[in-house]
Scaffold this motif. Structure first.
Motif, PDB file in Angstrom:
ATOM      1  N   ASP A  96       0.837  -1.203   0.000  1.00 20.00           N
ATOM      2  CA  ASP A  96       0.000   0.000   0.000  1.00 20.00           C
ATOM      3  C   ASP A  96       0.872   1.254   0.000  1.00 20.00           C
ATOM      4  O   ASP A  96       0.583   2.224  -0.689  1.00 20.00           O
ATOM      5  N   LEU A  97       1.943   1.218   0.779  1.00 20.65           N
ATOM      6  CA  LEU A  97       2.854   2.364   0.835  1.00 20.65           C
ATOM      7  C   LEU A  97       3.555   2.574  -0.496  1.00 20.65           C
ATOM      8  O   LEU A  97       3.719   3.702  -0.950  1.00 20.65           O
ATOM      9  N   ARG A  98       3.979   1.487  -1.136  1.00 17.61           N
ATOM     10  CA  ARG A  98       4.661   1.589  -2.424  1.00 17.61           C
ATOM     11  C   ARG A  98       3.734   2.198  -3.469  1.00 17.61           C
ATOM     12  O   ARG A  98       4.107   3.095  -4.214  1.00 17.61           O
ATOM     13  N   ARG A  99       2.491   1.716  -3.501  1.00 11.79           N
ATOM     14  CA  ARG A  99       1.512   2.241  -4.467  1.00 11.79           C
ATOM     15  C   ARG A  99       1.240   3.715  -4.223  1.00 11.79           C
ATOM     16  O   ARG A  99       1.173   4.510  -5.156  1.00 11.79           O
ATOM     17  N   THR A 100       1.069   4.099  -2.966  1.00  9.49           N
ATOM     18  CA  THR A 100       0.799   5.495  -2.630  1.00  9.49           C
ATOM     19  C   THR A 100       1.974   6.374  -3.020  1.00  9.49           C
ATOM     20  O   THR A 100       1.786   7.452  -3.591  1.00  9.49           O
ATOM     21  N   CYS A 101       3.176   5.918  -2.724  1.00 12.85           N
ATOM     22  CA  CYS A 101       4.368   6.688  -3.091  1.00 12.85           C
ATOM     23  C   CYS A 101       4.437   6.873  -4.606  1.00 12.85           C
ATOM     24  O   CYS A 101       4.664   7.980  -5.091  1.00 12.85           O
TER      25      CYS A 101
END
Length: 115
Positions: A96-101
């Motif tokens: 989720d963090l990778r996608r948001t970044c």
């Protein structure tokens, strides 16, 4: 990966700050733009911690002093997890963090490929 980030990875290229030549998913090499506000925060951390080489993120003791030369992946995850709970996000994953970044980087004018 974040826990292993070296000061030398933060570079100025084409008049902007980037995290240069990161190895990402599928062993692809990527360069990620760093917003000015993030760079200012990094600068403040480096000055306060006295860090000019080696790993950027390091552990801090209860007395506020930087300890050692490293920070574990687990420590980074714990900080992110605690911050998420503080803003009301109970469950999420690293992906989720990778996608948001990636989404925020594209919105700010960065590409999905290495610069």
């Amino acid at each position: 990966m974040l826990a292993e980030l070296e000061v030398s990875t933060l570079q100025q290229r084409e008049n902007r700050w980037v995290l240069a030549d990161l190895e990402g998913k599928g062993r692809r090499i990527r360069t990620v733009a760093v917003p000015v506000w993030v760079k200012k925060g990094i600068d403040a951390w480096q000055e306060e911690a006295g860090i000019d080489k080696g790993r950027l993120l390091r552990s801090v003791g209860k007395n506020g002093k930087v300890r050692g030369e490293t920070l574990s992946d687990w420590a980074v995850w714990s900080v992110v997890e605690q911050a998420a709970k503080e803003i009301g996000i109970e469950r999420f994953g690293a992906h989720d963090l990778r996608r948001t970044c990636a989404k925020l980087c594209r919105k700010a004018g960065g590409g999905s490929r290495a610069d």
